[in-house]
Every structure is written in C-alpha cells, then in structure tokens.
Design a protein around this motif. Structure first.
Motif, PDB file in Angstrom:
ATOM      1  N   MET A   1     -35.703  30.451 -58.871  1.00 38.09           N
ATOM      2  CA  MET A   1     -36.382  30.943 -60.180  1.00 38.09           C
ATOM      3  C   MET A   1     -37.174  29.828 -60.579  1.00 38.09           C
ATOM      4  O   MET A   1     -38.395  29.996 -61.301  1.00 38.09           O
ATOM      5  CB  MET A   1     -35.178  31.038 -61.252  1.00 38.09           C
ATOM      6  N   GLU A   2     -36.864  28.488 -60.449  1.00 38.72           N
ATOM      7  CA  GLU A   2     -38.132  27.491 -60.784  1.00 38.72           C
ATOM      8  C   GLU A   2     -39.583  27.642 -59.989  1.00 38.72           C
ATOM      9  O   GLU A   2     -40.427  27.369 -60.365  1.00 38.72           O
ATOM     10  CB  GLU A   2     -37.479  25.952 -60.427  1.00 38.72           C
ATOM     11  N   ASN A   3     -39.266  28.009 -58.699  1.00 33.80           N
ATOM     12  CA  ASN A   3     -40.489  28.218 -57.986  1.00 33.80           C
ATOM     13  C   ASN A   3     -41.362  29.355 -58.485  1.00 33.80           C
ATOM     14  O   ASN A   3     -42.597  29.083 -58.636  1.00 33.80           O
ATOM     15  CB  ASN A   3     -40.177  28.794 -56.370  1.00 33.80           C
TER      16      ASN A   3
ATOM     17  N   ALA B   1     -41.622  30.364 -61.621  1.00 34.99           N
ATOM     18  CA  ALA B   1     -41.950  29.817 -62.985  1.00 34.99           C
ATOM     19  C   ALA B   1     -42.963  28.825 -62.944  1.00 34.99           C
ATOM     20  O   ALA B   1     -44.101  28.793 -63.562  1.00 34.99           O
ATOM     21  CB  ALA B   1     -40.932  29.319 -63.915  1.00 34.99           C
ATOM     22  N   PHE B   2     -42.997  28.120 -61.931  1.00 30.25           N
ATOM     23  CA  PHE B   2     -44.207  27.062 -61.416  1.00 30.25           C
ATOM     24  C   PHE B   2     -45.449  27.781 -61.127  1.00 30.25           C
ATOM     25  O   PHE B   2     -46.486  27.388 -61.296  1.00 30.25           O
ATOM     26  CB  PHE B   2     -43.795  26.270 -60.432  1.00 30.25           C
TER      27      PHE B   2
ATOM     28  N   THR C   1     -47.064  29.500 -63.843  1.00 32.31           N
ATOM     29  CA  THR C   1     -47.743  28.495 -64.733  1.00 32.31           C
ATOM     30  C   THR C   1     -49.143  28.070 -63.997  1.00 32.31           C
ATOM     31  O   THR C   1     -50.190  27.840 -64.855  1.00 32.31           O
ATOM     32  CB  THR C   1     -46.870  27.369 -64.894  1.00 32.31           C
TER      33      THR C   1
END
Length: 44
Positions: A1-3, A5-6, A9
């Motif tokens: 999930m962090e990947n 979102a990054f 962005t």
C-alpha cells in the motif's frame, strides 16, 4: 500500500510541475506574442 501511495504522490507532483511549466511557457515564452490583452484594446 505504501508503494502505490508514493507512486501516486510522485505522479501528482510531476503533473503539477509540468502544468505549471507549460503555463509559464505560454504566458512568457514565444507563444505569448499571440495573446491579446482585452484591457489594452478598450483603453480610452
């Protein structure tokens, strides 16, 4: 999930910077000679 979102962005920042750069180019670059100024046309 962090990947994801990054990535989103970074994509939005690149989109924002490219739109800003293109607007500055249109406003102050060579194509700006074709723009008309409505306030200058209606001076008394």
């Amino acid at each position: 999930m962090e990947n994801s979102a990054f990535f989103l962005t970074i994509l939005l920042w690149c989109l924002l910077l490219s739109i800003t750069g293109y607007s500055i180019y249109i406003g102050f670059g060579p194509p700006s000679e074709q723009l008309r100024d409505p306030f200058e046309e209606h001076e008394d």
